[in-house]
Design an enzyme around this catalytic site. Structure first.
Site, PDB file in Angstrom:
ATOM      1  N   LYS A  19     -44.550  22.962 -20.045  1.00  0.00           N
ATOM      2  CA  LYS A  19     -44.324  24.605 -19.126  1.00  0.00           C
ATOM      3  C   LYS A  19     -44.283  25.334 -20.396  1.00  0.00           C
ATOM      4  O   LYS A  19     -43.652  25.172 -21.202  1.00  0.00           O
ATOM      5  CB  LYS A  19     -42.874  24.642 -18.565  1.00  0.00           C
ATOM      6  CG  LYS A  19     -42.670  26.028 -18.004  1.00  0.00           C
ATOM      7  CD  LYS A  19     -42.922  25.798 -16.468  1.00  0.00           C
ATOM      8  CE  LYS A  19     -43.010  27.358 -15.761  1.00  0.00           C
ATOM      9  NZ  LYS A  19     -44.181  28.112 -16.078  1.00  0.00           N
ATOM     10  N   GLN A  54     -41.201  26.265 -27.775  1.00  0.00           N
ATOM     11  CA  GLN A  54     -40.887  26.409 -26.244  1.00  0.00           C
ATOM     12  C   GLN A  54     -40.227  25.055 -26.140  1.00  0.00           C
ATOM     13  O   GLN A  54     -39.451  24.999 -25.130  1.00  0.00           O
ATOM     14  CB  GLN A  54     -42.424  26.375 -25.800  1.00  0.00           C
ATOM     15  CG  GLN A  54     -42.062  26.591 -24.065  1.00  0.00           C
ATOM     16  CD  GLN A  54     -42.130  28.079 -23.774  1.00  0.00           C
ATOM     17  OE1 GLN A  54     -43.081  28.957 -24.298  1.00  0.00           O
ATOM     18  NE2 GLN A  54     -41.354  28.507 -22.952  1.00  0.00           N
ATOM     19  N   LYS A  68     -36.453  26.225 -26.575  1.00  0.00           N
ATOM     20  CA  LYS A  68     -36.125  27.207 -25.331  1.00  0.00           C
ATOM     21  C   LYS A  68     -36.086  26.477 -24.058  1.00  0.00           C
ATOM     22  O   LYS A  68     -35.145  26.696 -23.610  1.00  0.00           O
ATOM     23  CB  LYS A  68     -37.428  28.241 -25.315  1.00  0.00           C
ATOM     24  CG  LYS A  68     -37.220  29.449 -24.505  1.00  0.00           C
ATOM     25  CD  LYS A  68     -38.224  30.362 -24.383  1.00  0.00           C
ATOM     26  CE  LYS A  68     -38.946  30.753 -25.775  1.00  0.00           C
ATOM     27  NZ  LYS A  68     -39.732  31.944 -25.477  1.00  0.00           N
ATOM     28  N   LYS A 116     -47.951  25.587 -24.361  1.00  0.00           N
ATOM     29  CA  LYS A 116     -48.693  27.048 -24.480  1.00  0.00           C
ATOM     30  C   LYS A 116     -50.095  27.002 -24.522  1.00  0.00           C
ATOM     31  O   LYS A 116     -50.814  25.934 -25.041  1.00  0.00           O
ATOM     32  CB  LYS A 116     -48.084  27.462 -25.917  1.00  0.00           C
ATOM     33  CG  LYS A 116     -47.967  29.045 -25.950  1.00  0.00           C
ATOM     34  CD  LYS A 116     -46.711  29.429 -25.112  1.00  0.00           C
ATOM     35  CE  LYS A 116     -46.830  31.283 -24.950  1.00  0.00           C
ATOM     36  NZ  LYS A 116     -45.605  31.533 -24.789  1.00  0.00           N
ATOM     37  N   GLY A 158     -47.572  33.451 -17.832  1.00  0.00           N
ATOM     38  CA  GLY A 158     -48.137  34.669 -18.662  1.00  0.00           C
ATOM     39  C   GLY A 158     -47.469  34.783 -19.867  1.00  0.00           C
ATOM     40  O   GLY A 158     -46.480  33.989 -20.418  1.00  0.00           O
ATOM     41  N   ASP A 159     -47.924  35.347 -20.923  1.00  0.00           N
ATOM     42  CA  ASP A 159     -47.838  35.881 -22.102  1.00  0.00           C
ATOM     43  C   ASP A 159     -48.290  37.114 -22.559  1.00  0.00           C
ATOM     44  O   ASP A 159     -48.831  37.824 -21.505  1.00  0.00           O
ATOM     45  CB  ASP A 159     -47.843  34.617 -23.133  1.00  0.00           C
ATOM     46  CG  ASP A 159     -47.185  34.935 -24.432  1.00  0.00           C
ATOM     47  OD1 ASP A 159     -45.828  34.661 -24.527  1.00  0.00           O
ATOM     48  OD2 ASP A 159     -47.790  35.189 -25.519  1.00  0.00           O
ATOM     49  N   THR A 172     -37.567  38.107 -18.460  1.00  0.00           N
ATOM     50  CA  THR A 172     -37.451  38.068 -19.930  1.00  0.00           C
ATOM     51  C   THR A 172     -36.463  39.101 -20.390  1.00  0.00           C
ATOM     52  O   THR A 172     -35.648  38.840 -21.333  1.00  0.00           O
ATOM     53  CB  THR A 172     -38.745  37.910 -20.497  1.00  0.00           C
ATOM     54  OG1 THR A 172     -39.542  36.821 -19.792  1.00  0.00           O
ATOM     55  CG2 THR A 172     -38.704  37.550 -22.072  1.00  0.00           C
ATOM     56  N   ASN A 185     -44.680  43.780 -20.929  1.00  0.00           N
ATOM     57  CA  ASN A 185     -43.601  43.271 -19.843  1.00  0.00           C
ATOM     58  C   ASN A 185     -42.185  43.144 -20.397  1.00  0.00           C
ATOM     59  O   ASN A 185     -41.203  43.573 -20.023  1.00  0.00           O
ATOM     60  CB  ASN A 185     -44.133  41.859 -19.222  1.00  0.00           C
ATOM     61  CG  ASN A 185     -43.307  41.188 -18.476  1.00  0.00           C
ATOM     62  OD1 ASN A 185     -42.553  40.407 -18.953  1.00  0.00           O
ATOM     63  ND2 ASN A 185     -43.302  41.327 -17.299  1.00  0.00           N
ATOM     64  N   SER A 196     -39.115  31.160 -14.224  1.00  0.00           N
ATOM     65  CA  SER A 196     -40.248  30.289 -13.877  1.00  0.00           C
ATOM     66  C   SER A 196     -40.002  28.983 -13.404  1.00  0.00           C
ATOM     67  O   SER A 196     -40.398  28.476 -12.324  1.00  0.00           O
ATOM     68  CB  SER A 196     -41.215  30.243 -15.205  1.00  0.00           C
ATOM     69  OG  SER A 196     -42.182  31.194 -15.338  1.00  0.00           O
TER      70      SER A 196
HETATM   71  P1  NDP Z   1     -47.429  41.948 -23.125  1.00  0.00           P
HETATM   72  O1  NDP Z   1     -48.890  41.865 -23.516  1.00  0.00           O
HETATM   73  O2  NDP Z   1     -46.889  42.549 -21.788  1.00  0.00           O
HETATM   74  O3  NDP Z   1     -47.035  43.290 -24.323  1.00  0.00           O
HETATM   75  C1  NDP Z   1     -47.120  43.124 -25.494  1.00  0.00           C
HETATM   76  C2  NDP Z   1     -46.779  44.558 -26.429  1.00  0.00           C
HETATM   77  O4  NDP Z   1     -46.524  44.178 -27.707  1.00  0.00           O
HETATM   78  C3  NDP Z   1     -47.644  45.745 -26.046  1.00  0.00           C
HETATM   79  O5  NDP Z   1     -46.938  46.828 -26.090  1.00  0.00           O
HETATM   80  C4  NDP Z   1     -48.619  45.359 -27.185  1.00  0.00           C
HETATM   81  O6  NDP Z   1     -49.099  46.501 -27.732  1.00  0.00           O
HETATM   82  C5  NDP Z   1     -47.586  44.921 -28.244  1.00  0.00           C
HETATM   83  N1  NDP Z   1     -48.395  44.213 -29.161  1.00  0.00           N
HETATM   84  C6  NDP Z   1     -48.952  43.154 -29.092  1.00  0.00           C
HETATM   85  N2  NDP Z   1     -49.624  42.559 -30.082  1.00  0.00           N
HETATM   86  C7  NDP Z   1     -49.128  43.294 -31.211  1.00  0.00           C
HETATM   87  C8  NDP Z   1     -49.380  43.283 -32.416  1.00  0.00           C
HETATM   88  N3  NDP Z   1     -50.184  42.514 -33.345  1.00  0.00           N
HETATM   89  N4  NDP Z   1     -48.947  44.447 -33.135  1.00  0.00           N
HETATM   90  C9  NDP Z   1     -48.030  45.312 -32.561  1.00  0.00           C
HETATM   91  N5  NDP Z   1     -47.919  45.409 -31.438  1.00  0.00           N
HETATM   92  C10 NDP Z   1     -48.311  44.436 -30.492  1.00  0.00           C
HETATM   93  O7  NDP Z   1     -46.689  40.987 -23.546  1.00  0.00           O
HETATM   94  P2  NDP Z   1     -45.269  40.405 -23.262  1.00  0.00           P
HETATM   95  O8  NDP Z   1     -44.178  41.620 -23.030  1.00  0.00           O
HETATM   96  O9  NDP Z   1     -45.318  39.263 -22.313  1.00  0.00           O
HETATM   97  O10 NDP Z   1     -44.716  39.662 -24.618  1.00  0.00           O
HETATM   98  C11 NDP Z   1     -44.336  40.205 -25.757  1.00  0.00           C
HETATM   99  C12 NDP Z   1     -43.450  39.221 -26.595  1.00  0.00           C
HETATM  100  O11 NDP Z   1     -42.632  38.364 -25.799  1.00  0.00           O
HETATM  101  C13 NDP Z   1     -44.531  38.036 -27.125  1.00  0.00           C
HETATM  102  O12 NDP Z   1     -43.975  37.662 -28.395  1.00  0.00           O
HETATM  103  C14 NDP Z   1     -44.371  36.829 -25.942  1.00  0.00           C
HETATM  104  O13 NDP Z   1     -44.667  35.780 -26.629  1.00  0.00           O
HETATM  105  C15 NDP Z   1     -42.665  37.207 -25.994  1.00  0.00           C
HETATM  106  N6  NDP Z   1     -42.233  36.584 -24.554  1.00  0.00           N
HETATM  107  C16 NDP Z   1     -42.857  36.904 -23.502  1.00  0.00           C
HETATM  108  C17 NDP Z   1     -42.573  36.283 -22.202  1.00  0.00           C
HETATM  109  C18 NDP Z   1     -42.843  36.849 -20.874  1.00  0.00           C
HETATM  110  O14 NDP Z   1     -42.344  36.503 -19.749  1.00  0.00           O
HETATM  111  N7  NDP Z   1     -43.857  37.562 -20.820  1.00  0.00           N
HETATM  112  C19 NDP Z   1     -41.329  35.302 -22.226  1.00  0.00           C
HETATM  113  C20 NDP Z   1     -40.726  34.988 -23.491  1.00  0.00           C
HETATM  114  C21 NDP Z   1     -41.190  35.544 -24.451  1.00  0.00           C
HETATM  115  P3  NDP Z   1     -50.695  46.709 -27.251  1.00  0.00           P
HETATM  116  O15 NDP Z   1     -50.755  46.881 -25.636  1.00  0.00           O
HETATM  117  O16 NDP Z   1     -51.063  47.791 -28.016  1.00  0.00           O
HETATM  118  O17 NDP Z   1     -51.479  45.461 -27.299  1.00  0.00           O
END
Ligand code: NDP
Length: 446
Positions: free
Chosen positions: A90, A111, A114, A126, A165-166, A209, A240, A378
């Site tokens: 997962k 993961q 976690k 993943k 998603g991620d 999250t 997100n 999830s």
């Molecule tokens: P999204 O794609 O919804 O958002 C990602 C955000 O981070 C955007 O604002 C993006 O900006 C920015 N970003 C991405 N890459 C970079 C980079 N290299 N440098 C600077 N900013 C960056 O992703 P999530 O919110 O889902 O995920 C964010 C983090 O949370 C990740 O590390 C993910 O692994 C972690 N996470 C997510 C979960 C989930 O349920 N979604 C669960 C647990 C952890 P831009 O739009 O410009 O790309």
């Protein structure tokens, strides 16, 4: 670093050359777990740590698709099936140009711990692709998702491996992936989580999250009889996790000062309120624009090409991506009086930054504990799918709160130091590890 840790890390380095993020994640875990294993011969003799750094299976595949100009594009798809000791694999799918095997192995490795910490029966995986959804039409994203699932479907299943998603994979992408799975497999089941509510998703999954992160921060604050009311919070990211972390902070009476994207950050000293956050959600989830627009609309400062860590705050929430908060940022935050740093993203703080926080006795909550709310809900979505039933918003939210509170308790069990400080990093690593290790021992040499 003691000799056994150094030796172990060297072996992992030789076998996984060039996978820097994976090595970083393994080093972080090994550093806190090896001294514990050395005091527990049953774990040491059975080489559990040596086994869990090796994925059970990795699938790498070609993803060809036709763009809107009729040209063929080729991307690379991955699924890392890391550990199935306590349940089916997962973990999310990431679509981002930076995706490679090392990045996905680091995420799959995190993961393991976690998912174990949530207390739910979920193994770890993943996946993703080096595809960039940014600037692509809906039609192109759909074509890509369909091609990706055309290969992935044979490796996943509701009792085998359940992606979510991620980064770059939100509700739109999960919809296209699910539609294609259903066509090929001829089955409507819980193969993916993060589905739309009307077709098998769980209430609160999009929020989970970010909300879970704030519930975890509240547990930290309770240890010092404190609350979020009036606290100044800096957030990175505007996706997100960042959006719903901001929403919960606002609801709890904190002042959210910053949000960012990969091009820069906005600083709103009066605080991002509910209405302004709705603007960000529309901007990021529908018009798919840049955060800079916020500064123009609400007449506040925008810092191009910078991260928000120079802004004075009580609590910092890195919610964008790995290694986005470095030692110099940590020093600035500490100098400015931060007392809590909680990771919504996975491994956003570099090891040097984490060491600085621990040394300064800043409450540092690692992502594997603090952002586990997403995968926890999830897991609840999987339970609802199996029951062919859906729980109310309040029911799911209450379960999420309980799970975050239990994760906090699990961190305390192994994380409390003699001076009363809580080392959440060590607490999360050891607690997560024990359940996996005991399950692997019970199942023989697997
Ligand atoms: P999204 O794609 O919804 O958002 C990602 C955000 O981070 C955007 O604002 C993006 O900006 C920015 N970003 C991405 N890459 C970079 C980079 N290299 N440098 C600077 N900013 C960056 O992703 P999530 O919110 O889902 O995920 C964010 C983090 O949370 C990740 O590390 C993910 O692994 C972690 N996470 C997510 C979960 C989930 O349920 N979604 C669960 C647990 C952890 P831009 O739009 O410009 O790309």
């Amino acid at each position: 670093m003691n000799e056994s840790i150094r030796h172990f890390i060297n072996q992992v380095k030789i076998r996984n050359a060039g996978e820097s993020e994976f090595l970083q994640a393994v080093t972080e875990v090994a550093t806190s777990i090896i001294p514990f294993i050395e005091s527990e011969p049953r774990y040491r003799n059975s080489k559990v740590l040596e086994r869990i750094v090796e994925p059970e299976r990795v699938v790498i595949f070609r993803v060809p698709w036709l763009d809107d100009q009729g040209e063929i594009q080729v991307n690379r798809g991955f699924r890392v099936q890391m550990n199935s000791a306590i349940g089916p694999y997962k973990g999310g799918l990431r679509f981002h140009p930076s995706v490679n095997l090392g990045v996905l192995k680091f995420l799959a490795f995190e993961q393991i711990f976690k998912n174990s910490l949530t207390g739910l029966p979920m193994g770890a995986g993943k996946g993703g692709a080096d595809f960039d959804p940014k600037g692509k039409s809906d039609n192109e994203v759909m074509k890509f998702c369909q091609s990706f699932m055309t290969e992935l479907y044979r490796h996943v299943g509701a009792d085998i491996d359940i992606p979510a998603g991620d980064i770059g994979v939100g509700g739109r992408e999960i919809g296209y992936l699910f539609g294609q799975y259903k066509r090929i497999a001829g089955a409507f089941n819980g193969v993916l989580t993060g589905k739309g509510y009307e077709w098998g998703g769980s209430l609160i999954r999009p929020e989970a999250t970010g909300y879970g992160l704030i519930y975890f921060v509240e547990e930290i604050l309770k240890t010092r009889e404190d609350s979020l009311v009036g606290k100044k919070v800096t957030i990175s990211g505007s996706g997100n996790v960042a959006q719903f972390a901001a929403e919960k902070c606002i609801e709890k009476g904190a002042r959210v000062l910053t949000m960012s994207d990969s091009e820069g950050f906005i600083y709103d000293p009066s605080g991002i309120d509910k209405e302004k956050l709705e603007f960000i959600k529309e901007l990021k989830n529908h018009t798919r624009g840049r955060i800079k627009k916020y500064a123009t609309k609400y007449h506040c400062e925008y810092f191009a090409g910078e991260r928000p860590w120079k802004i004075k705050c009580d609590i910092a929430l890195p919610n964008a991506t790995q290694n986005e908060l470095e030692l110099s940022d940590a020093r600035t935050l500490i100098k400015n009086g931060v007392f809590c740093v909680a990771e919504g993203a996975n491994m956003p703080c570099t090891p040097e930054a984490v060491a600085a926080f621990n040394k300064a006795k800043v409450y540092y909550a690692p992502g594997k504990a603090a952002n586990a709310g997403g995968v926890a809900v999830s897991g609840l979505e999987m339970s609802q799918n199996s029951q062919r039933y859906s729980w109310t918003r309040t029911e799911v939210d209450n379960k999420l709160k309980d799970i975050m509170c239990e994760i906090h308790q699990r961190c305390l069990k192994y994380g409390k130091e003699t001076d009363g400080h809580i080392n959440y990093e060590r607490g999360a690593n050891i607690s997560g590890f024990v359940k996996i290790a005991d399950s692997m021992l019970a199942q023989g040499v697997v």
